[in-house]
Design an enzyme around this catalytic site. Structure first.
Site, PDB file in Angstrom:
ATOM      1  N   HIS A   6     -33.196  31.729   8.003  1.00 59.01           N
ATOM      2  CA  HIS A   6     -33.206  30.588   7.077  1.00 59.01           C
ATOM      3  C   HIS A   6     -33.585  29.319   7.816  1.00 59.01           C
ATOM      4  O   HIS A   6     -33.755  29.326   9.027  1.00 59.01           O
ATOM      5  CB  HIS A   6     -31.865  30.452   6.345  1.00 59.01           C
ATOM      6  CG  HIS A   6     -30.693  30.180   7.235  1.00 59.01           C
ATOM      7  ND1 HIS A   6     -30.060  31.170   7.950  1.00 59.01           N
ATOM      8  CD2 HIS A   6     -30.043  29.030   7.539  1.00 59.01           C
ATOM      9  CE1 HIS A   6     -29.070  30.639   8.635  1.00 59.01           C
ATOM     10  NE2 HIS A   6     -29.029  29.348   8.410  1.00 59.01           N
ATOM     11  N   HIS A  36     -32.231  26.438   8.603  1.00 63.75           N
ATOM     12  CA  HIS A  36     -31.379  25.513   9.367  1.00 63.75           C
ATOM     13  C   HIS A  36     -31.876  25.387  10.800  1.00 63.75           C
ATOM     14  O   HIS A  36     -32.389  26.340  11.385  1.00 63.75           O
ATOM     15  CB  HIS A  36     -29.932  26.003   9.354  1.00 63.75           C
ATOM     16  CG  HIS A  36     -29.219  25.615   8.092  1.00 63.75           C
ATOM     17  ND1 HIS A  36     -28.067  26.233   7.670  1.00 63.75           N
ATOM     18  CD2 HIS A  36     -29.506  24.674   7.167  1.00 63.75           C
ATOM     19  CE1 HIS A  36     -27.674  25.693   6.533  1.00 63.75           C
ATOM     20  NE2 HIS A  36     -28.533  24.749   6.208  1.00 63.75           N
ATOM     21  N   ASP A  87     -30.396  25.283  13.585  1.00 60.95           N
ATOM     22  CA  ASP A  87     -29.852  26.184  14.604  1.00 60.95           C
ATOM     23  C   ASP A  87     -30.381  27.611  14.420  1.00 60.95           C
ATOM     24  O   ASP A  87     -29.961  28.527  15.124  1.00 60.95           O
ATOM     25  CB  ASP A  87     -28.317  26.162  14.614  1.00 60.95           C
ATOM     26  CG  ASP A  87     -27.708  26.581  13.294  1.00 60.95           C
ATOM     27  OD1 ASP A  87     -28.366  26.393  12.255  1.00 60.95           O
ATOM     28  OD2 ASP A  87     -26.580  27.100  13.284  1.00 60.95           O
ATOM     29  N   HIS A  88     -31.308  27.797  13.477  1.00 62.43           N
ATOM     30  CA  HIS A  88     -31.931  29.115  13.328  1.00 62.43           C
ATOM     31  C   HIS A  88     -33.450  29.059  13.473  1.00 62.43           C
ATOM     32  O   HIS A  88     -34.073  30.052  13.780  1.00 62.43           O
ATOM     33  CB  HIS A  88     -31.549  29.726  11.972  1.00 62.43           C
ATOM     34  CG  HIS A  88     -30.102  30.074  11.890  1.00 62.43           C
ATOM     35  ND1 HIS A  88     -29.624  31.348  12.064  1.00 62.43           N
ATOM     36  CD2 HIS A  88     -29.003  29.296  11.704  1.00 62.43           C
ATOM     37  CE1 HIS A  88     -28.302  31.343  11.977  1.00 62.43           C
ATOM     38  NE2 HIS A  88     -27.907  30.109  11.753  1.00 62.43           N
ATOM     39  N   HIS A 119     -26.761  31.968   1.703  1.00 62.80           N
ATOM     40  CA  HIS A 119     -26.228  30.856   2.503  1.00 62.80           C
ATOM     41  C   HIS A 119     -26.902  29.535   2.131  1.00 62.80           C
ATOM     42  O   HIS A 119     -26.234  28.538   1.829  1.00 62.80           O
ATOM     43  CB  HIS A 119     -26.442  31.212   3.974  1.00 62.80           C
ATOM     44  CG  HIS A 119     -26.158  30.111   4.931  1.00 62.80           C
ATOM     45  ND1 HIS A 119     -24.892  29.608   5.110  1.00 62.80           N
ATOM     46  CD2 HIS A 119     -26.963  29.428   5.780  1.00 62.80           C
ATOM     47  CE1 HIS A 119     -24.936  28.659   6.034  1.00 62.80           C
ATOM     48  NE2 HIS A 119     -26.180  28.533   6.451  1.00 62.80           N
ATOM     49  N   ASP A 158     -26.866  33.766   8.602  1.00 63.86           N
ATOM     50  CA  ASP A 158     -25.669  33.217   7.968  1.00 63.86           C
ATOM     51  C   ASP A 158     -25.652  33.700   6.531  1.00 63.86           C
ATOM     52  O   ASP A 158     -26.688  33.748   5.891  1.00 63.86           O
ATOM     53  CB  ASP A 158     -25.703  31.687   8.002  1.00 63.86           C
ATOM     54  CG  ASP A 158     -25.624  31.175   9.443  1.00 63.86           C
ATOM     55  OD1 ASP A 158     -25.408  32.001  10.346  1.00 63.86           O
ATOM     56  OD2 ASP A 158     -25.783  29.966   9.644  1.00 63.86           O
ATOM     57  N   GLU A 162     -22.751  37.165  11.535  1.00 59.98           N
ATOM     58  CA  GLU A 162     -22.218  35.857  11.900  1.00 59.98           C
ATOM     59  C   GLU A 162     -20.705  35.889  11.725  1.00 59.98           C
ATOM     60  O   GLU A 162     -20.168  36.761  11.038  1.00 59.98           O
ATOM     61  CB  GLU A 162     -22.816  34.781  10.989  1.00 59.98           C
ATOM     62  CG  GLU A 162     -22.356  34.868   9.532  1.00 59.98           C
ATOM     63  CD  GLU A 162     -21.888  33.528   8.971  1.00 59.98           C
ATOM     64  OE1 GLU A 162     -21.264  32.759   9.736  1.00 59.98           O
ATOM     65  OE2 GLU A 162     -22.141  33.266   7.795  1.00 59.98           O
ATOM     66  N   HIS A 181     -22.406  33.788  16.450  1.00 60.08           N
ATOM     67  CA  HIS A 181     -22.305  32.609  15.613  1.00 60.08           C
ATOM     68  C   HIS A 181     -20.861  32.355  15.199  1.00 60.08           C
ATOM     69  O   HIS A 181     -20.513  32.373  14.018  1.00 60.08           O
ATOM     70  CB  HIS A 181     -23.205  32.782  14.380  1.00 60.08           C
ATOM     71  CG  HIS A 181     -23.557  31.498  13.692  1.00 60.08           C
ATOM     72  ND1 HIS A 181     -22.697  30.845  12.856  1.00 60.08           N
ATOM     73  CD2 HIS A 181     -24.667  30.747  13.718  1.00 60.08           C
ATOM     74  CE1 HIS A 181     -23.281  29.760  12.374  1.00 60.08           C
ATOM     75  NE2 HIS A 181     -24.486  29.675  12.899  1.00 60.08           N
TER      76      HIS A 181
END
Lengths: 696, 614
Positions: free
Chosen positions: B67, B69, B71-72, B156, B177, B202, B414
């Site tokens: 996804h 975000h 941090d991904h 998510h 996530d 996660e 995670h």
């Protein structure tokens, strides 16, 4: 595998229909309606003028020339010949000969193939699993709802009729009824009567759609653990697909009408269909397009009747954009014609309902109007227009790459959204919508169903403009001939009849097949006659005919069984004395069918009675001398008596055992018999024999 | 065969998710994230662990981003444009559409406002996104001949997916996530029951168990309402996509119902444009939203306006959604600086704040002053509200998913180490599944499934399709069905294994069958003078039935059959099968019996019954 072609269909709006028998499952592919047949019904027209124009000609015929009465049978069809009743709808006839409750799977390739499905699901015994793409389900449902709402007009006009047998059919059976009409009603062979059905209701549609399992492109769905079914884009229209079915006995691909490069829908995904065992080629479009070259302004290039295989099997030739450019040119031509007539003060009525074409036309038309100085409104009149147009802007996954690029840059997939907001395109659910009256303006450009010119707002609009030579009527292919325009004649409007690409061009078929490399191809007889397949040596070609069952032999290897490693490690292996490079083991566990594969997994472990697994089958031969030796080793003495076979057969040896108890052993080429009443001796002898033979 | 799971990021921590899994020789990188709390080289995953030489194209088969975000996806432009990875990258349609916005937003924040060196340029982002292949849910993608991937709905954020990857017979799922409950605009994660060797999940909320979110939604709305009613300004720092839309849907709805006229602002045009994407991607939202969509697109917010910088000091109440979230930098931090000193105001922090950010400082404890990055201090007198609903699954959700999928192994990433350890113990003890919690840079190796493949003969498959029940009652009645035991696996060197029916084995081996059978002409003493053969047979079979359990006896005129056992009335004076005839004068009838070695025991049982006379 068995294939029965129930109907080869007729063009884009009436796709072919097949029944397939695969791995013991009965699969129905598509369930269309022959909507062109409703042309025999008279549209609901409030105008008397048309009827008045007919009667004088009829009367004059009678009065003036009695001799001509004879020829009345061959007279021109008139408006009065049309059936003035609530229409019934024609379904695929041979489908009624199949028991709906025996169908296991229904695959729907495109929205047109869905239109007849409520008739099937009405059947109380119907229990098949229905698969179609999400887009097909949504668009198809809207089309059916639109059909029902347009049909409601007839209900209002003719009043409710609940008879189970249509009275109009009786009237049509008379002699003086024109042959053309009869042919539509009763079919070529005269037995089509049973295929006429009263239209389903909204409830029927709803309950039908509840039974549907909608899938995405390339989503694998597993039926009954045995068949893995996958829909792959066919490019024909949004959500239209071909099917790939993998089963334990091989793979099968079904290629329906497909378009290699599309300007709206996802392109024909033929890579996914490569290397199947069987390919069913069900694209009949090339047969239609070659025939029709009417007064229409746009006609397809006449196909060469005999096309030989080209040696160049590069995929580029499949993906060349020539066809799609040609399609764009057609659309642009329609736009320019509409602009021309608007310039001259005439309106344009577009009765095309192919959603992809409508979307492109809307965008092109609005753009061209915007760039010109013309202030002409565009109206889209359909009960489902609003929902359908909104829907098409929320499905980027189902569209071609150019449209997907738009998603990335944050633009809506289709331009109509902006024009609707800017009040350049107006959407109305029906012709009597109050807002339509207030915003009405002529000349205008109207998109209105139905292409058959019997249903929907197009009927009234055509009635309004038919006498206006400045106005333009844009029709789908093949409507203007025969019954199509009959209720509206004489017609002064300009008529533009368009045929759009709706399948694979015949020239491309050999190339496609050489790319896909199926082992067996099933082609319609008519296609085979036109193409020289001789050059394709590696592929075997079978012909199929409408309403005939074609049996296809299995060509795949024996089905594969997968054995889990932990089970395989538990098997007790035997080395063979005679053949060293063989290893054999008796199987354990349970055989399952999972994901289209046979799988052997450790089941409930059977407690084999004290584990003395004894070989049940033996092979090889027993030499009496070695058996004697073996017996001696375990303390059984015996003496050999050579063949005293009563029948005089050869090589029958008998070993007499005296110690520890008496018995005899008959040894022959075929087998060994232990004859004794002593259980222990018998099993000892058996051990000795087992030691000599290989067994499992 | 084994599966190696190398954790490059998000091992025992939250941030820079990146896991490289090797399945049967294929290497897949799941996510390529950036750590928001780090400023140094630790911000990126340590890609050198994947390939020392930097030849990533050969080292990695494909990258899959779950996804959008940071941090991904945050390290992706760096990895493709700076490290030079050119292989395929897969994302869902929404992720592909929205990731560039997120990346660009973050880049701008970092460079323009915080004055850092550029990590990657706008051109990098654009080039990187060109390499991305968009995928749809459940679409089965053949990356190459052996590697197959498939995305499942994760719920998510818009477009978040869980990824299934299969090479040969080995399969894994990487969850990214996910959220196991439906929220305001997204559905709950949905996945098929798959056969997995490894599940990488996660574990953000590895120990928390959350109840219904409605009370917390109400709390949030009341906090915001109270603030604006008192004339205060509410600041909601959030990233452009995801939370912002969810909270805005909530507020827009509430404003409508309560007839509140206080303006709701979005800090930049970006978020307004993001709403455009949401409208197009409505098919990725929850069922509820999709159904409403026919009439009104729920992402057409009625009360939302664009924010202008001059409005920071404008009097009167307002609600402001400002990017970025976590108050880590940029505009939201700037607004915070101005609004934090007033006790009337409110800062509502949605979601998780990474350690090191101002957001994190506000959440942990109640600071009166906060250090900003450049050394300035800000007095914090405003109210702080933590929006306590999160799009991550809770511990129960993780357990449910693990139980549902029943993989052979679980790897947790995670999350925070202490709670991950607790969850690990729970999974190991309750579900009896081996569970691993690797740290960054560690590799977990697990065994993978392989099947032995054999071609089965039709005769075997046919015999397997019909039931073959056997009844035995030694102590209690037992029914067994060992139909597969008729099958024999034959392996010949350098040839594919075959499965044949036992009757076909000799044929496969090019041998002749040799039947080993037993025979005995058994004397049966008959008491009564019954001349009728049929009666005799009947009596016998009744008797056999009593002693031999589960025997199915077929009687005919002068013989009886049990399995392969066949006994026929023998009328010969001298049968070769006869033994030791004590020529007593009693009426003796002979039954000439023969049976195959397979029914060795059965045969003797029957013989013994016969010997007992009638």
């Amino acid at each position: 595998m068995k294939l029965t072609c129930l109907s080869k269909g007729d063009g884009f709006h009436y796709p072919p229909c097949h029944m397939l028998n695969l791995c013991g499952f009965r699969i129905l592919i598509d369930c269309p309606l022959d909507l062109s047949a409703i042309k025999i019904f008279s549209p609901v027209i409030s105008c008397v003028a048309s009827e008045a124009s007919k009667y004088p000609s009829d009367e004059s015929l009678d009065a003036q020339n009695p001799i001509q009465k004879k020829h009345k049978l061959e007279r021109q069809l008139t408006f009065a010949d049309l059936v003035c009743e609530e229409p019934w709808y024609k379904t695929v006839k041979p489908l009624h000969l199949w028991d709906a409750s025996f169908i296991d799977i229904v695959l729907i390739s495109n929205p047109m193939g869905l239109l007849g499905l409520p008739f099937l699901t009405q059947n109380p015994g119907f229990s098949a699993k229905i698969y179609m793409t999400e887009a097909t389900a949504k668009i198809g449902q809207l089309m059916m709802e639109d059909l029902v709402s347009m049909h409601a007009e007839f209900r209002c006009f003719h009043g409710p009729d609940n008879s189970s047998f249509p009275g109009w059919i009786k009237n049509l059976d008379r002699e003086q009824v024109p042959a053309l009409l009869k042919k539509v009603v009763f079919g070529e062979s005269g037995d089509d009567l049973g295929s006429w059905m009263r239209l389903y209701s909204l409830d029927d549609i709803e309950s039908c759609m509840k039974k549907v399992q909608a899938v995405k492109f390339a989503e694998e769905v597993c039926y009954n653990g045995t068949l893995i079914i996958k829909a792959l884009s066919s490019g024909l229209d949004i959500g239209a697909c071909n099917w790939l079915i993998n089963g334990p006995n091989g793979s099968l691909s079904y290629v329906s009408d497909s378009i290699f490069v599309s300007h709206h829908a996802r392109n024909f995904d033929f890579h996914g269909l490569k290397g199947t065992d069987v390919l069913i080629y069900s694209d009949f479009s090339s047969l239609q397009s070659a025939e029709v070259t009417e007064n229409g302004c746009i006609s397809p290039d006449p196909d060469n009747n005999y096309i030989s295989t080209t040696s160049s099997d590069n995929k580029d030739s499949l993906l060349n954009t020539e066809d799609s450019l040609e399609e764009m040119e057609k659309l642009e031509f329609i736009c320019s014609c509409a602009a021309e007539s608007a310039d001259a003060g005439g309106s344009t009525l577009i009765t095309i309902t192919r959603i992809g074409i409508v979307l492109q036309l809307l965008e092109l038309m609005s753009n061209s109007l915007e760039s010109s100085s013309l202030k002409v409104p565009i109206f889209v009149i359909s009960s489902v227009a609003e929902e359908l147009l909104a829907y098409t802007n929320t499905i980027p996954e189902w569209l071609c790459e150019q449209q997907q690029e738009k998603l990335i840059s944050g633009e809506p997939s289709f331009g109509h959204l902006k024009f609707i907001k800017d009040k350049k395109i107006h959407l109305f659910p029906a012709i009597h919508s109050p807002n339509l009256i207030t915003s009405w303006q002529e000349p205008c450009i109207i998109f209105a169903p139905h292409w058959s010119l019997r249903l929907g707002p197009s009927v009234q609009l055509l009635q309004r403009w038919r006498g206006d030579p400045k106005s333009l009527l844009v029709l789908e292919d093949g409507i203007s001939s025969g019954l199509g325009l009959l209720p509206f004649r004489p017609i002064a409007m300009k008529i533009l009849q368009c045929s759009f690409l709706s399948g694979i061009r015949l020239q491309k078929l050999p190339t496609l097949l050489s790319v896909l490399q199926p082992k067996i191809v099933l082609v319609p007889d008519a296609v085979n006659q036109r193409i020289n397949f001789a050059a394709m040596k590696t592929i075997s070609i079978l012909n199929y005919f409408e309403n005939k069952t074609l049996r296809v032999p299995r060509i795949a290897d024996n089905p594969s069984v997968e054995i889990t490693t932990d089970l395989a490690s538990k098997l007790s292996w035997r080395k063979l004395r005679q053949r060293e490079n063989f290893g054999i083991a008796r199987l354990k566990g349970g055989l399952l069918m999972e994901d289209g594969k046979h799988r052997l997994v450790s089941g409930l472990e059977q407690e084999e009675s004290s584990g003395k697994a004894r070989p049940l089958r033996h092979w090889g031969s027993v030499a009496p001398e070695s058996l004697l030796d073996a017996l001696l080793k375990i303390g059984i003495k015996g003496s050999l008596e050579q063949s005293i076979g009563e029948t005089g057969s050869d090589d029958n040896s008998i070993i007499h055992i005296a110690n520890p108890s008496s018995g005899l052993i008959e040894v022959s080429e075929m087998g060994t018999a232990i004859i004794t009443d002593d259980e222990n001796v018998a099993s000892q002898v058996f051990q000795a024999i087992d030691g000599i033979l290989d067994g499992i | 065969m084994a599966i190696d799971c190398l954790v490059l990021g998000a091992g025992q921590e939250i941030g820079k998710s990146c896991v490289v899994v090797t399945i049967n020789g294929k290497r897949i990188m799941f996510d390529c994230g950036m750590h928001m709390g780090c400023d140094d080289h630790n911000r990126y995953p340590d890609f050198s662990l994947v390939s020392k030489s930097g030849d990533f194209d050969n080292a990695i088969s494909c990258i899959i981003i779950t996804h959008f975000h940071m941090d991904h996806v945050g390290a992706l432009p760096y990895f493709t444009e700076v490290c030079g990875y050119n292989g395929p990258i897969y994302m869902s349609y929404p992720t592909k559409a929205l990731s560039p916005l997120m990346l660009e937003d973050y880049r701008r924040v970092m460079v323009d406002r915080r004055g850092e060196d550029e990590l990657f340029t706008t051109a990098h982002i654009a080039n990187c996104m060109k390499k991305v292949i968009a995928i749809d849910l459940k679409q089965t993608i053949q990356v190459d001949e052996d590697l197959q991937i498939r995305a499942y709905y994760a719920g998510h954020v818009l477009g978040a997916v869980m990824v299934y990857a299969k090479v040969g017979d080995a399969a894994i799922v990487y969850t990214g996530d996910y959220n196991m409950t439906t929220d305001r605009h997204l559905g709950a994660a949905k996945i098929d029951r798959l056969q997995l060797d490894l599940l990488i999940s996660e574990s953000t909320y590895a120990t928390t168990i959350r109840g219904s979110k409605y009370p917390r939604e109400r709390e949030f709305l009341q906090a915001v309402h109270k603030c604006v009613a008192g004339g205060g300004k509410a600041l909601i720092p959030s990233f452009a996509l995801g939370r912002a839309q969810e909270l805005c849907m909530l507020l827009d709805d509430y404003w409508e119902r309560m007839n509140i006229k206080v303006p709701i602002y979005f800090s930049s045009g970006l978020t307004i444009q993001a709403n455009m994407y949401y409208k197009m991607l409505i098919s990725w939202t929850s069922q509820n939203v999709k159904e409403k969509h026919n009439t009104h697109n729920p992402f057409d917010f009625k009360n939302v306006k664009d924010f202008d910088r001059s409005l920071i000091h404008a009097p009167g109440p307002c609600v402001l959604f400002a990017t970025p979230g976590m108050l880590c930098a940029g505009f939201s931090l700037e607004v915070f600086k101005h609004w934090a000193p007033s006790p009337l105001n409110l800062v509502a922090l949605p979601g998780y704040s990474v350690a090191g950010t101002v957001g994190h400082k506000l959440m942990s404890g109640k600071p009166t002053t906060v250090d900003l990055y450049n050394g300035t201090k800000v007095d914090v007198r405003c109210k702080i509200h933590q929006v306590a609903f999160s799009p991550h699954t809770d511990a129960k959700g993780i357990m449910d998913l693990t139980k549902f999928l029943s993989p052979k192994n679980v790897v947790l990433v995670h999350g925070e180490k202490p709670s991950m350890m607790i969850l690990k113990d729970k999974i190991t003890s309750e579900l009896d599944i081996p569970c691993f919690v690797p740290a960054n840079g560690e590799t977990v190796s697990v065994a993978s499934t392989t099947y032995i493949k054999a071609n089965a003969s039709d005769m075997f498959l046919k015999s397997c399709s019909s039931p073959n029940f056997k009844f035995s009652n030694s102590t209690q009645l037992r029914v067994t069905d060992q139909r597969t035991a008729d099958g024999v696996l034959v392996i010949e060197k350098s040839k594919k294994a075959k499965i044949v029916h036992q009757d076909e084995v000799s044929e496969v081996l090019h041998e002749k069958n040799h039947v080993v059978s037993l025979a005995y002409c058994c004397p049966v003493k008959v008491k009564g003078e019954s001349d009728n053969d049929a009666d005799l047979i009947k009596q016998l079979s009744e008797k056999i039935l009593k002693t031999v359990s589960g025997a199915q006896i077929h009687e005919s005129e002068n013989c009886l059959q049990i399995g392969s056992f066949k006994g026929t009335l023998c009328l010969k004076d001298k049968c070769v099968h006869r033994r030791d005839i004590s020529s007593s004068s009693e009426a003796v009838v002979f039954f000439c019996c023969n049976w195959s070695a397979a029914d060795l025991e059965l045969g003797w049982e029957v013989i013994n019954v016969m010997k007992q006379n009638i």
